[in-house]
Design an enzyme around this catalytic site. Structure first.
Site, PDB file in Angstrom:
ATOM      1  N   PHE A 146     101.314  46.571 -16.784  1.00  0.00           N
ATOM      2  CA  PHE A 146     101.421  47.369 -18.006  1.00  0.00           C
ATOM      3  C   PHE A 146     100.019  47.726 -18.469  1.00  0.00           C
ATOM      4  O   PHE A 146      99.221  46.851 -18.791  1.00  0.00           O
ATOM      5  CB  PHE A 146     102.172  46.655 -19.133  1.00  0.00           C
ATOM      6  CG  PHE A 146     102.293  47.542 -20.349  1.00  0.00           C
ATOM      7  CD1 PHE A 146     103.300  48.484 -20.441  1.00  0.00           C
ATOM      8  CD2 PHE A 146     101.351  47.480 -21.371  1.00  0.00           C
ATOM      9  CE1 PHE A 146     103.378  49.359 -21.531  1.00  0.00           C
ATOM     10  CE2 PHE A 146     101.422  48.357 -22.462  1.00  0.00           C
ATOM     11  CZ  PHE A 146     102.437  49.287 -22.543  1.00  0.00           C
ATOM     12  N   ASP A 233      91.853  44.580 -17.231  1.00  0.00           N
ATOM     13  CA  ASP A 233      92.489  45.015 -18.469  1.00  0.00           C
ATOM     14  C   ASP A 233      92.770  43.762 -19.300  1.00  0.00           C
ATOM     15  O   ASP A 233      93.750  43.052 -19.069  1.00  0.00           O
ATOM     16  CB  ASP A 233      93.787  45.777 -18.166  1.00  0.00           C
ATOM     17  CG  ASP A 233      94.502  46.237 -19.441  1.00  0.00           C
ATOM     18  OD1 ASP A 233      94.163  45.748 -20.533  1.00  0.00           O
ATOM     19  OD2 ASP A 233      95.419  47.082 -19.330  1.00  0.00           O
ATOM     20  N   LYS A 274      93.441  46.070 -28.835  1.00  0.00           N
ATOM     21  CA  LYS A 274      94.205  45.149 -29.674  1.00  0.00           C
ATOM     22  C   LYS A 274      93.340  44.281 -30.592  1.00  0.00           C
ATOM     23  O   LYS A 274      92.865  44.764 -31.604  1.00  0.00           O
ATOM     24  CB  LYS A 274      95.143  44.318 -28.794  1.00  0.00           C
ATOM     25  CG  LYS A 274      96.212  45.217 -28.149  1.00  0.00           C
ATOM     26  CD  LYS A 274      97.428  44.495 -27.650  1.00  0.00           C
ATOM     27  CE  LYS A 274      98.533  45.494 -27.310  1.00  0.00           C
ATOM     28  NZ  LYS A 274      98.847  45.608 -25.902  1.00  0.00           N
TER      29      LYS A 274
HETATM   30  C1  LIG Z   1      98.945  46.942 -25.189  1.00  0.00           C
HETATM   31  C2  LIG Z   1      98.346  47.089 -23.842  1.00  0.00           C
HETATM   32  C3  LIG Z   1      97.821  48.317 -23.400  1.00  0.00           C
HETATM   33  C4  LIG Z   1      97.951  49.593 -24.188  1.00  0.00           C
HETATM   34  O1  LIG Z   1      97.350  49.541 -25.445  1.00  0.00           O
HETATM   35  P1  LIG Z   1      97.772  50.612 -26.565  1.00  0.00           P
HETATM   36  O2  LIG Z   1      96.824  50.330 -27.691  1.00  0.00           O
HETATM   37  O3  LIG Z   1      99.191  50.346 -26.913  1.00  0.00           O
HETATM   38  O4  LIG Z   1      97.582  51.959 -25.967  1.00  0.00           O
HETATM   39  C5  LIG Z   1      97.213  48.355 -22.159  1.00  0.00           C
HETATM   40  N1  LIG Z   1      97.126  47.259 -21.387  1.00  0.00           N
HETATM   41  C6  LIG Z   1      97.622  46.065 -21.776  1.00  0.00           C
HETATM   42  C7  LIG Z   1      97.484  44.882 -20.880  1.00  0.00           C
HETATM   43  C8  LIG Z   1      98.257  45.943 -23.010  1.00  0.00           C
HETATM   44  O5  LIG Z   1      98.778  44.769 -23.375  1.00  0.00           O
END
Ligand SMILES: *Cc1c(COP(=O)(O)O)cnc(C)c1O
Length: 426
Positions: A146, A233, A274
């Protein structure tokens, strides 16, 4: 005219149903206030927040230091765009690059934008530094990843919900199984066009899928050997969530961000979002060293809001809080306690199969098929008992409270969770 005053949950839910796009399926709770580890609904009922806005609110709701930084800056200067300099971005970039130990930072707003940014940097690096032929660069990604919701990012998702009827898809991605070093080695072997490997150190949305302890180390070594960029990520796993400043720090127990080689697998590109803002404001970033980041030149990438003064001030405060309040150490300690306590229950449970995770990013897997509704029903029951969590699949519930929780509160939550789960035993 005034905004309609909400006096009941039903009223708020109906308004969203009628006037909002149906792109989410929220738990039917309508919140109006948050403080620390708690949130309150419109009827005044108090809950523990065990989602933390998908790990954005690591520092707790409405942290006074972060709120002050935000309101002070908002009443001074909010947005200049990057057409001009502002007096907060530079100092923040200096602070953040020292904090995470990279040469440079590129500020964006949302996580998906930061992932897009990392992909663009990786491709450009491949053409200009590695010598890949134009349009031939490939990026390796993992199954069940994701990384956000843009058209390029969903192109390499394997979640049908996220992908279907959103094509045509962006080419240039190779998908391999997660936590499978051999698959990575095979994908890298004899393929000079690979530019990078994009990976989550723990797959949060997939259900807090936690790889082998040495996975990141081996990933790092393979990327280095094959001259491809290791792109982590850490939007969900980063900023103390897993009991270290970053999940790629492994089980390092230092107080901040060291570079202990035996545990730390340093990414070439680090993606944050985040909790970089404590959930107060959309702030994301990509960090890298000069030889990589310098492939981006003026006019080649940007964002009107990226790096705005409020974002910079908020992110600075949010990172200070993580360090000052030793949130990584707290997450490590409470996370272990959480899993230990749940494991005592799970040993005798027929309905819960296992608990997994690291630090305060955990999930339970329920003894039901993936398409079952048990996880949803459990979250509804948890809500009734004063704790908010959300399924990641029909049979998986993620537990990720704010990291400012104390031991007494955690034990209170453990009691609520076990008491609730017990009512589902057959
Ligand atoms: C939440 C998330 C995203 C996307 O972030 P947004 O601010 O919702 O665009 C990308 N990668 C990971 C691992 C995430 O948990």
């Amino acid at each position: 005219m005034r905004l309609e005053k909400i006096t009941s949950p039903d009223q708020a839910i109906k308004l969203e149903e009628k006037h909002g796009a149906h792109n989410y399926h929220p738990l039917p709770v309508v919140l109006k206030r948050g403080e620390g580890v708690h949130v309150w609904d419109v009827e005044g009922k108090k809950y523990y927040d065990f989602l933390s806005a998908y790990s954005a609110v690591n520092q707790g709701h409405c942290h006074p230091k972060i709120v002050k930084a935000m309101t002070d800056q908002a009443s001074t200067l909010a947005l200049t765009s990057r057409a001009f300099y502002n007096d907060v971005l530079g100092p923040f970039e200096k602070y953040a690059t020292e904090y995470f130990k990279y040469d440079k930072l590129l500020p964006m707003n949302t996580g998906a934008e930061a992932v897009e940014t990392a992909i663009k940097i990786t491709r450009k690096w491949a053409y200009e530094k590695k010598g890949v032929a134009e349009h031939e660069a490939q990026i390796i990604v993992c199954e069940n990843n994701f990384h956000g919701r843009t058209t390029t990012v969903i192109s390499f998702s394997n979640d049908e919900n996220a992908r279907k009827n959103f094509g045509p898809y962006t080419p240039g991605f190779i998908k391999i199984p997660y936590d499978d070093i051999e698959a990575l080695e095979n994908a890298l072997k004899d393929n000079e066009n690979v530019a990078g490997f994009l990976v989550e150190p723990i797959q949060g949305e997939a259900g807090v899928y936690t790889p082998a302890d040495d996975y990141m180390k081996k990933v790092k070594a393979l990327c280095k050997k094959h001259n491809v960029l290791f792109i982590a990520d850490e939007i969900q796993t980063g900023i103390a969530r897993t009991g270290a400043l970053l999940a790629v720090c492994g089980n390092c127990t230092c107080e901040g961000h060291c570079e202990r080689q035996e545990t730390y697998s340093r990414p070439d590109l680090l993606i944050l979002g985040k909790a970089l803002s404590g959930g107060n404001y959309p702030v994301s970033a990509v960090l890298a060293d000069d030889e990589i980041m310098n492939v981006i030149k003026p006019g080649q990438h940007g964002s009107t809001f990226g790096g705005n003064p409020i974002a910079a001030a908020v992110a600075f405060a949010a990172l200070e809080v993580v360090k000052d309040e030793k949130l990584a150490q707290n997450a490590r300690k409470l996370g272990k306690l959480f899993r230990d306590e749940l494991n005592k229950y799970i040993e005798k449970s027929g309905i819960v199969k296992l608990v997994r995770g690291r630090g305060l990013l955990n999930a339970i897997v329920i003894n039901e098929p993936e398409e079952s509704t048990t996880a949803w029903d459990m979250c509804m029951a948890l809500k009734e008992n004063g704790l908010l969590a959300k399924p990641t699949h029909g049979n998986i519930i993620r537990f990720a409270p704010p990291l400012v929780m104390n031991e007494e509160e955690l034990m209170d939550c453990v009691q609520i969770i076990i008491k609730t789960l017990k009512t589902f035993e057959k």
